[in-house]
Design an enzyme around this catalytic site. Structure first.
Site, PDB file in Angstrom:
ATOM      1  CG  ASN A  97      45.794  48.229  36.947  1.00  0.00           C
ATOM      2  OD1 ASN A  97      45.886  47.098  37.410  1.00  0.00           O
ATOM      3  ND2 ASN A  97      44.782  48.559  36.173  1.00  0.00           N
ATOM      4  NE  ARG A 114      49.039  45.233  38.469  1.00  0.00           N
ATOM      5  CZ  ARG A 114      48.196  45.232  39.524  1.00  0.00           C
ATOM      6  NH1 ARG A 114      46.939  45.566  39.368  1.00  0.00           N
ATOM      7  NH2 ARG A 114      48.611  44.871  40.707  1.00  0.00           N
ATOM      8  CB  SER A 115      49.375  50.271  31.463  1.00  0.00           C
ATOM      9  OG  SER A 115      48.635  51.319  30.885  1.00  0.00           O
ATOM     10  NE  ARG A 117      45.934  40.107  41.029  1.00  0.00           N
ATOM     11  CZ  ARG A 117      44.622  40.010  41.184  1.00  0.00           C
ATOM     12  NH1 ARG A 117      43.825  40.936  40.694  1.00  0.00           N
ATOM     13  NH2 ARG A 117      44.098  38.970  41.803  1.00  0.00           N
ATOM     14  CD  GLU A 167      46.025  44.688  43.154  1.00  0.00           C
ATOM     15  OE1 GLU A 167      47.256  44.689  43.428  1.00  0.00           O
ATOM     16  OE2 GLU A 167      45.579  44.611  42.002  1.00  0.00           O
ATOM     17  N   GLY A 213      41.743  45.366  32.394  1.00  0.00           N
ATOM     18  CA  GLY A 213      40.462  45.822  32.906  1.00  0.00           C
ATOM     19  C   GLY A 213      39.454  44.682  33.060  1.00  0.00           C
ATOM     20  CG  ASP A 233      40.616  42.795  37.005  1.00  0.00           C
ATOM     21  OD1 ASP A 233      40.106  43.628  36.231  1.00  0.00           O
ATOM     22  OD2 ASP A 233      40.926  43.075  38.174  1.00  0.00           O
ATOM     23  CD  GLU A 275      32.497  46.793  40.351  1.00  0.00           C
ATOM     24  OE1 GLU A 275      33.506  47.463  40.096  1.00  0.00           O
ATOM     25  OE2 GLU A 275      32.537  45.623  40.763  1.00  0.00           O
ATOM     26  CD  GLU A 315      40.473  39.143  42.570  1.00  0.00           C
ATOM     27  OE1 GLU A 315      41.090  40.139  42.170  1.00  0.00           O
ATOM     28  OE2 GLU A 315      41.005  38.034  42.771  1.00  0.00           O
TER      29      GLU A 315
END
Ligand code: NAG
Ligand code: NAG
Ligand code: NAG
Ligand code: NAG
Ligand code: NAG
Ligand code: NAG
Length: 400
Positions: free
Chosen positions: A40, A49-50, A116, A118, A150, A152, A353, A368
């Protein structure tokens, strides 16, 4: 990371920076050698996780531009390993379809049931509403699995669109993930053919046909003219899932149109015609791009945000379908997208982005974290669009 890098790679190829593009692939291949999947993010705490699997698309793009057979040969073992990962026991689910056939599709499922790393403060806060540890661990897995997707975060994964504790990502068979794995299968078949590994090539052509049929049978909704995510959790048990029409999620998301990107689908004129009409009337096509969904939830993968990779896959699929009408629709979307990227760049001095598809020249918000600038996939998509359609004749540098 894979999603972002796939499109950064397209930008590099458009800029003829072939060695740099190969360097990105070499890095990702080394992650697969070590961990079995593209992480990830390239950090120790992402090993469980990928990313959405888009490495094969990068290898394919680089090979078709450079004809470098040695590069294809070196990349192939990693792609085979990544394919195994996405078809492992935890990722693949068998669904008994309406015709009585067993169909195998894949899902996101992070090997992680803690906050998570992070975002641990946020995750602990989110989970604080839940009563016991087992419910919290379940939620932590759903949060990590959603990061893996992707998207999230988005109402796409939630039972209740205003309550993040109702995430059920690992119980959803996602349309886009399966389109990516189908592309991986086609890319492996193509690359193995190039390197002379005929047995592998034939095997993956068959795998691709099987997944195409599974997608048609489980996701396709002829009445809506879209592929719909399939929810496993509505009244079915963990063991065998029997397909029910009511388990298709009829809410409209840009991901419902992602299969258009795949040649096996976009080479079918009748299908393209139907999906194009469905997209046209879906409500997703807005002033300056394709919206992610129709729900304004405050989550970043929802309305009114538009994301570069979704514009790219849908536009490229329409443009390459062979239908004149579809190509002209694709060009129209591409020109609007380029314009808003350009105006936002002039105003803010940066690429972003995500963009607000309702307001020309405005970047997106929600979610977030603070919106990120200088984003590789936004750069890559503008370059890919300019490469596909040329510099727009009437590109306006303002929004009026
Ligand atoms: C589908 O799979 C089940 C086991 O999950 C098996 O009993 C059944 O025979 C299979 N059906 C077909 C048509 O292959
Ligand atoms: C992460 O993955 C490793 C290797 O598969 C596994 O041993 C470990 O238990 C996983 N961690 C969590 C928190 O699930
Ligand atoms: C934990 O809480 C959930 C609801 O949040 C409940 O459904 C479940 O039965 C509880 N489990 C235990 C072991 O108490
Ligand atoms: C959805 O979640 C919100 C926020 O927790 C809550 O106020 C609302 O009642 C929930 N809706 C349903 C249908 O459960
Ligand atoms: C394999 O290569 C041959 C010869 O170039 C070509 O005709 C065939 O379509 C290729 N098959 C695949 C799966 O790419
Ligand atoms: C699944 O169940 C939930 C809650 O009962 C419902 O809101 C949702 O519409 C159902 N999803 C599908 C795809 O039927």
């Amino acid at each position: 990371m894979g999603g972002a890098l796939n499109l950064s790679c397209r930008g590099l190829l458009a800029s003829k920076m072939y060695e740099t593009a190969k360097g990105i692939v070499t890095n990702l291949v080394s992650l697969i050698d070590e961990f079995g999947h593209v992480l990830n993010g390239a950090r120790a705490y992402y090993t469980n996780r990928s990313e959405p699997p888009l490495l094969s698309a990068m290898v394919y793009d680089i090979y078709t531009r450079t004809g470098d057979v040695d590069f294809a040969r070196k990349s192939l073992p990693a792609l085979l390993k990544e394919h195994k990962f996405w078809n492992s026991e935890i990722h693949s689910v068998i669904i008994h379809d309406a015709e009585g056939c067993n169909r195998t599709l894949s899902r996101y499922y992070a090997m992680w049931n803690k906050p998570r790393p992070e975002s641990s403060t946020i995750d602990i806060e989110t989970a604080s509403k839940l009563m016991n540890d087992s419910a919290k661990q379940h939620l932590y897995r759903e949060l990590a699995s959603t990061a893996e997707s992707g998207w999230d975060f988005s109402t796409r994964w939630m039972r209740n669109g205003s309550d993040l504790t109702t995430l059920v990502t690992s119980s959803i068979m996602p349309v886009d993930l399966n389109a990516f794995i189908l592309k991986m299968e086609l890319d492996i078949a193509f690359l193995a053919n190039v390197t002379g590994d005929c047995t592998i090539s034939v095997h993956f052509q068959e795998a691709a046909q099987a997944r195409k049929q599974a997608m048609n049978s489980v996701f396709w909704n002829a009445e809506m003219g879209q592929w719909l995510d399939y929810w496993l959790s509505n009244g079915t048990t963990c063991k065998g899932h029997t397909w029910e029409a009511s388990n298709q999620n009829r809410n409209i998301f840009a991901s419902n149109f992602v299969p258009l990107w795949i040649e096996l689908f976009n080479s079918d004129c009748t299908l393209v015609e139907q999906v194009m009409q469905s997209l046209q009337s879906s409500g997703l096509i807005r002033a300056v791009g394709i919206a992610t969904s129709l729900t304004n939830s405050g989550q970043q993968w929802d309305f009114p945000n538009g994301w570069a990779p979704l514009q790219h896959m849908i536009v490229e699929g329409l443009a390459r379908s062979g239908s004149k009408e579809a190509r002209s629709m694709a060009e129209d979307i591409a020109v609007r997208w380029i314009r808003t990227n350009y105006v936002a760049y002039k105003k803010s001095g940066a690429m972003h982005e995500k963009y607000d598809v309702e307001k020309c020249g405005e970047f997106g918000g929600g979610g977030e974290y603070i919106p990120q600038t200088g984003f590789g996939w936004s750069n890559g998509v503008v370059l890919a669009f300019l490469e596909e359609f040329g510099w727009p004749q009437d590109l306006k540098i303002d929004c009026n």
